[in-house]
Design a protein around this motif. Sequence first.
Motif, PDB file in Angstrom:
ATOM      1  N   UNK A  19       0.907  -1.274   0.036  1.00 13.96           N
ATOM      2  CA  UNK A  19       0.024  -0.181  -0.132  1.00 13.96           C
ATOM      3  C   UNK A  19       0.679   1.242  -0.009  1.00 13.96           C
ATOM      4  N   UNK A  20       0.884   2.073  -1.484  1.00 17.63           N
ATOM      5  CA  UNK A  20       1.598   3.211  -1.084  1.00 17.63           C
ATOM      6  C   UNK A  20       1.199   4.223  -0.164  1.00 17.63           C
ATOM      7  N   UNK A  21      -0.240   4.144  -0.087  1.00 17.20           N
ATOM      8  CA  UNK A  21      -0.947   5.339   0.696  1.00 17.20           C
ATOM      9  C   UNK A  21      -0.419   4.872   2.266  1.00 17.20           C
ATOM     10  N   UNK A  22      -0.268   3.727   2.562  1.00 17.38           N
ATOM     11  CA  UNK A  22       0.284   3.253   4.036  1.00 17.38           C
ATOM     12  C   UNK A  22       1.576   3.797   4.189  1.00 17.38           C
ATOM     13  N   UNK A  23       2.415   3.670   3.144  1.00 17.42           N
ATOM     14  CA  UNK A  23       3.772   3.755   3.062  1.00 17.42           C
ATOM     15  C   UNK A  23       4.065   5.574   3.019  1.00 17.42           C
ATOM     16  N   UNK A  24       3.121   6.247   2.452  1.00 21.59           N
ATOM     17  CA  UNK A  24       3.274   7.741   2.544  1.00 21.59           C
ATOM     18  C   UNK A  24       2.998   8.165   3.987  1.00 21.59           C
ATOM     19  N   UNK A  25       1.967   7.538   4.633  1.00 22.00           N
ATOM     20  CA  UNK A  25       1.729   7.643   6.156  1.00 22.00           C
ATOM     21  C   UNK A  25       2.841   7.484   7.017  1.00 22.00           C
ATOM     22  N   UNK A  26       3.619   6.226   6.518  1.00 22.27           N
ATOM     23  CA  UNK A  26       4.791   6.051   7.348  1.00 22.27           C
ATOM     24  C   UNK A  26       5.848   7.010   7.170  1.00 22.27           C
ATOM     25  N   UNK A  27       5.877   7.494   6.050  1.00 20.45           N
ATOM     26  CA  UNK A  27       7.345   8.451   5.614  1.00 20.45           C
ATOM     27  C   UNK A  27       6.643   9.793   6.564  1.00 20.45           C
ATOM     28  N   UNK A  60      11.147   1.145   0.909  1.00 15.04           N
ATOM     29  CA  UNK A  60       9.779   0.845   0.076  1.00 15.04           C
ATOM     30  C   UNK A  60      10.112  -0.143  -0.979  1.00 15.04           C
ATOM     31  N   UNK A  61      11.244  -0.249  -1.543  1.00 15.37           N
ATOM     32  CA  UNK A  61      11.821  -1.300  -2.292  1.00 15.37           C
ATOM     33  C   UNK A  61      11.947  -2.410  -1.632  1.00 15.37           C
ATOM     34  N   UNK A  62      12.328  -2.503  -0.177  1.00 13.29           N
ATOM     35  CA  UNK A  62      12.827  -3.628   0.419  1.00 13.29           C
ATOM     36  C   UNK A  62      11.842  -4.112   1.397  1.00 13.29           C
ATOM     37  N   UNK A  63      10.504  -3.532   1.658  1.00 15.19           N
ATOM     38  CA  UNK A  63       9.561  -3.830   2.605  1.00 15.19           C
ATOM     39  C   UNK A  63       9.660  -5.335   2.789  1.00 15.19           C
ATOM     40  N   UNK A  64       9.461  -5.989   1.745  1.00 12.27           N
ATOM     41  CA  UNK A  64       9.341  -7.514   1.906  1.00 12.27           C
ATOM     42  C   UNK A  64      10.387  -8.362   2.707  1.00 12.27           C
ATOM     43  N   UNK A  65      11.540  -7.487   2.953  1.00 13.97           N
ATOM     44  CA  UNK A  65      12.838  -8.058   3.602  1.00 13.97           C
ATOM     45  C   UNK A  65      12.760  -7.642   5.088  1.00 13.97           C
ATOM     46  N   UNK A  66      11.661  -6.743   5.464  1.00 17.28           N
ATOM     47  CA  UNK A  66      11.479  -6.347   6.961  1.00 17.28           C
ATOM     48  C   UNK A  66      10.784  -7.459   7.576  1.00 17.28           C
ATOM     49  N   UNK A  67      11.198  -7.708   8.719  1.00 13.85           N
ATOM     50  CA  UNK A  67      10.916  -8.822   9.722  1.00 13.85           C
ATOM     51  C   UNK A  67       9.874  -8.180  10.719  1.00 13.85           C
ATOM     52  N   UNK A  68       8.479  -8.604  10.503  1.00 16.33           N
ATOM     53  CA  UNK A  68       7.573  -7.595  11.183  1.00 16.33           C
ATOM     54  C   UNK A  68       7.435  -8.043  12.603  1.00 16.33           C
ATOM     55  N   UNK A  69       8.359  -8.826  13.102  1.00 18.13           N
ATOM     56  CA  UNK A  69       8.557  -9.284  14.550  1.00 18.13           C
ATOM     57  C   UNK A  69       9.482  -8.342  15.194  1.00 18.13           C
ATOM     58  N   UNK A  70      10.279  -7.443  14.542  1.00 17.58           N
ATOM     59  CA  UNK A  70      11.455  -6.605  15.052  1.00 17.58           C
ATOM     60  C   UNK A  70      10.751  -5.225  14.823  1.00 17.58           C
TER      61      UNK A  70
END
Length: 188
Positions: A19-27, A60-70
Motif C-alpha cells: 500500500x503506497x498510501x500506508x507507506x506515505x503515512x509511514x514516511x 519501500x523497495x525492500x519492505x518485503x525483507x522487513x521482519x515484522x516481529x522486529x
Amino acid sequence: MRADIHIDSDLLQQCRKGSSKAFRELVEQLKRPAYYHALSLTGHSDDAMDVSQEAFARAWQNMSSYNPSQPFYPWYYTILRRVALNHLRSRSRRREDIDNGQIDTMLTEAGGPGEDCQSVQYSNLVQQALMHLSIEDREILCLKDMHDHSYRELADIVGVPIGTVMSRLYAARQRFRQLMKESGYEHE
C-alpha cells in the motif's frame, strides 16, 4: 529532539502488502526524525534531505525483507545509515569544505534573533567539534545527547549490545570534550 520509533503494526502490515498510501503515512510519521538523524550523520541540510529521501525509497523497495516481529525504525535506520555513509564516501569531502552552519538547526532550534552572543559562539564550537569527530562518534553522540534515545533504543538502532553503546558513548564524549578543550572551551 526525541524520535518516536514505535510504528503501528497495522500500518506496517499494509506497507508490506504494497500500500503506497500506508507507506506515505509511514514516511510522514518518520520524515522528521529521519531527516535529523541523517543531518547528524552528514552535517549538511541538503545532504540530510537527499539521504533520508533515498533511504525511504530503498525501504519501500525492500519492505518485503522487513521482519515484522522486529521494531521498524532500527531496520529503517540501518538503511539510512548505509545511504549516509555511502553518500559521504562518494563525496570525499575535505574537512575545510564542511559547512559548519548547517548542523546548527539541531543545536539552536529554540534560539531566536536576540540569542546571546556567547550561546552562538558555544554552538559554533560544538558544531566544529562534532564535525571533526569520526562519523561513528558523531552518530552515537547525536543519537543520545541530541535525540535523547535510551541505551536500549541506541542498541537497537545501531545494532550493538547495550554495553558496547555505553563504552562507545563514553569514548566519544571524551574525544568531544578534548576537541572542545583544544578549541578554547573550558567546562567547569
